[in-house]
Design a protein around this motif. Sequence first.
Motif, PDB file in Angstrom:
ATOM      1  N   ASN A 104       0.811  -1.213   0.000  1.00 13.55           N
ATOM      2  CA  ASN A 104       0.000   0.000   0.000  1.00 13.55           C
ATOM      3  C   ASN A 104       0.845   1.264   0.000  1.00 13.55           C
ATOM      4  OD1 ASN A 104      -3.108  -0.327   0.156  1.00 13.55           O
ATOM      5  ND2 ASN A 104      -2.326  -2.003   1.401  1.00 13.55           N
TER       6      ASN A 104
ATOM      7  N   PHE B 135       1.335   1.671  -3.577  1.00 12.73           N
ATOM      8  CA  PHE B 135       0.126   2.227  -4.181  1.00 12.73           C
ATOM      9  C   PHE B 135       0.003   3.724  -3.895  1.00 12.73           C
ATOM     10  CE2 PHE B 135      -1.942  -2.193  -3.758  1.00 12.73           C
ATOM     11  CZ  PHE B 135      -1.493  -2.536  -5.022  1.00 12.73           C
TER      12      PHE B 135
ATOM     13  N   CYS C 112       2.065   5.347  -6.414  1.00 12.28           N
ATOM     14  CA  CYS C 112       1.379   5.290  -7.719  1.00 12.28           C
ATOM     15  C   CYS C 112       0.260   6.324  -7.783  1.00 12.28           C
ATOM     16  CB  CYS C 112       0.807   3.893  -7.955  1.00 12.28           C
ATOM     17  SG  CYS C 112       2.047   2.614  -8.233  1.00 12.28           S
ATOM     18  N   GLY C 113      -0.487   6.453  -6.681  1.00 12.46           N
ATOM     19  CA  GLY C 113      -1.558   7.444  -6.634  1.00 12.46           C
ATOM     20  C   GLY C 113      -1.026   8.847  -6.806  1.00 12.46           C
TER      21      GLY C 113
ATOM     22  N   LEU D 297      -8.798   9.209 -10.276  1.00 13.97           N
ATOM     23  CA  LEU D 297      -8.363   7.857  -9.940  1.00 13.97           C
ATOM     24  C   LEU D 297      -7.138   7.894  -9.033  1.00 13.97           C
ATOM     25  CD1 LEU D 297      -8.820   4.826 -10.402  1.00 13.97           C
ATOM     26  CD2 LEU D 297      -7.322   4.986 -12.403  1.00 13.97           C
TER      27      LEU D 297
ATOM     28  N   ILE E   8      -6.888   6.246  -5.325  1.00  9.18           N
ATOM     29  CA  ILE E   8      -5.835   5.288  -4.976  1.00  9.18           C
ATOM     30  C   ILE E   8      -5.066   5.765  -3.744  1.00  9.18           C
ATOM     31  CG2 ILE E   8      -3.611   4.337  -5.726  1.00  9.18           C
ATOM     32  CD1 ILE E   8      -4.738   4.160  -8.540  1.00  9.18           C
TER      33      ILE E   8
ATOM     34  N   SER F 125      -5.205   3.574  -0.371  1.00  6.87           N
ATOM     35  CA  SER F 125      -3.929   3.010   0.075  1.00  6.87           C
ATOM     36  C   SER F 125      -3.576   3.479   1.478  1.00  6.87           C
ATOM     37  CB  SER F 125      -2.816   3.412  -0.904  1.00  6.87           C
ATOM     38  OG  SER F 125      -3.086   2.926  -2.194  1.00  6.87           O
TER      39      SER F 125
ATOM     40  N   MET G 254     -11.117  -1.108  -2.257  1.00 10.46           N
ATOM     41  CA  MET G 254     -10.200  -1.679  -3.245  1.00 10.46           C
ATOM     42  C   MET G 254     -10.957  -2.423  -4.343  1.00 10.46           C
ATOM     43  SD  MET G 254      -7.036  -1.850  -4.116  1.00 10.46           S
ATOM     44  CE  MET G 254      -5.954  -1.607  -2.713  1.00 10.46           C
TER      45      MET G 254
ATOM     46  N   LEU H  93     -12.327   0.119  -6.554  1.00  8.22           N
ATOM     47  CA  LEU H  93     -11.221   0.721  -7.300  1.00  8.22           C
ATOM     48  C   LEU H  93     -10.781  -0.158  -8.456  1.00  8.22           C
ATOM     49  CD1 LEU H  93      -9.195   3.056  -7.438  1.00  8.22           C
ATOM     50  CD2 LEU H  93      -7.739   1.793  -5.862  1.00  8.22           C
TER      51      LEU H  93
ATOM     52  N   GLN I  77     -10.848   0.881 -12.356  1.00  7.29           N
ATOM     53  CA  GLN I  77      -9.650   0.852 -13.191  1.00  7.29           C
ATOM     54  C   GLN I  77      -9.861  -0.011 -14.426  1.00  7.29           C
ATOM     55  OE1 GLN I  77      -6.385   0.887  -9.690  1.00  7.29           O
ATOM     56  NE2 GLN I  77      -5.597   0.497 -11.709  1.00  7.29           N
TER      57      GLN I  77
ATOM     58  N   VAL J  53      -1.214  -2.571 -12.396  1.00  8.49           N
ATOM     59  CA  VAL J  53      -1.612  -2.119 -11.058  1.00  8.49           C
ATOM     60  C   VAL J  53      -2.906  -2.794 -10.622  1.00  8.49           C
ATOM     61  CG1 VAL J  53      -2.388  -0.118  -9.722  1.00  8.49           C
ATOM     62  CG2 VAL J  53      -0.416   0.089 -11.238  1.00  8.49           C
TER      63      VAL J  53
ATOM     64  N   GLU K 227      -3.470  -4.929  -7.332  1.00  9.03           N
ATOM     65  CA  GLU K 227      -4.528  -4.534  -6.393  1.00  9.03           C
ATOM     66  C   GLU K 227      -5.480  -5.689  -6.099  1.00  9.03           C
ATOM     67  OE1 GLU K 227      -4.884   0.248  -7.362  1.00  9.03           O
ATOM     68  OE2 GLU K 227      -6.236  -1.173  -8.315  1.00  9.03           O
TER      69      GLU K 227
END
Length: 226
Positions: free
Chosen positions: A16, A19, A22-23, A59, A63, A67, A89, A92, A96, A198, A202
């Motif tokens: 996380n 993540f 990434c977010g 998005l 995320i 996370s 999640m 999400l 995605q 991703v 996830e």
Amino acid sequence: MNCLAHIIKYILFVSNLVFLICGILLIVFGSLAISSLKDFLDFAEADSINTLPICILILGCIIFVVSFLGCCGAIKDNRCLVNSYCICMLILVILQIALIVYTWLYMNKILDSIATVVDKAWDIHDNQPGYMDALQMGYKCCGKNGPTDYTIIPNSCCGSLTAVCDPLQAAALKGCRLKFVDFWGSNTNLIKYAGMAVAAVELIALILGWFLSSSIKVSQRDKRTY
């Protein structure tokens, strides 16, 4: 909790954190994409191309929040937070996948919408050259289809509004329509394939989250028994 549950707990925490990063990257990319289009948003045709960057930005925010929730739930052994994380999640992952499918099915439509920005800027460049100047300096291109579109090469083709542009230097440049579409096409593909990777990770995190939630439940029940 048993040894396996503890291992899953820390795997979930570390994943996380990834993540979260990434977010943040999606938020940055979406913001930069919107910023790069802000000069052209007064074109009616440009409204639709802002949809994808906004979706990416939203998005990224989702995320980031989910996370953060997962990190807190895992490190604190809080079943309520972990369950909330798993539900979020799941939503999400579905969102995605929907975004990936949308970009996959409508890639050509998205790129056609993007191309209208250059078309419109070119149509009005005689009266309002600022839009073409912005495109040419920002994307290192010249003209709609190439330098031959101009009788006199504008300075912006060489990256400046003040210095006179060398026609030989401008001759090596591609047209703005091609450069603009190629730029957005390559970045959209990057988001699409990265999103698939991703989403798969996830999904694994979701499964681990449910397992951790069950382990916390068993641990809490055992404590009450004793």
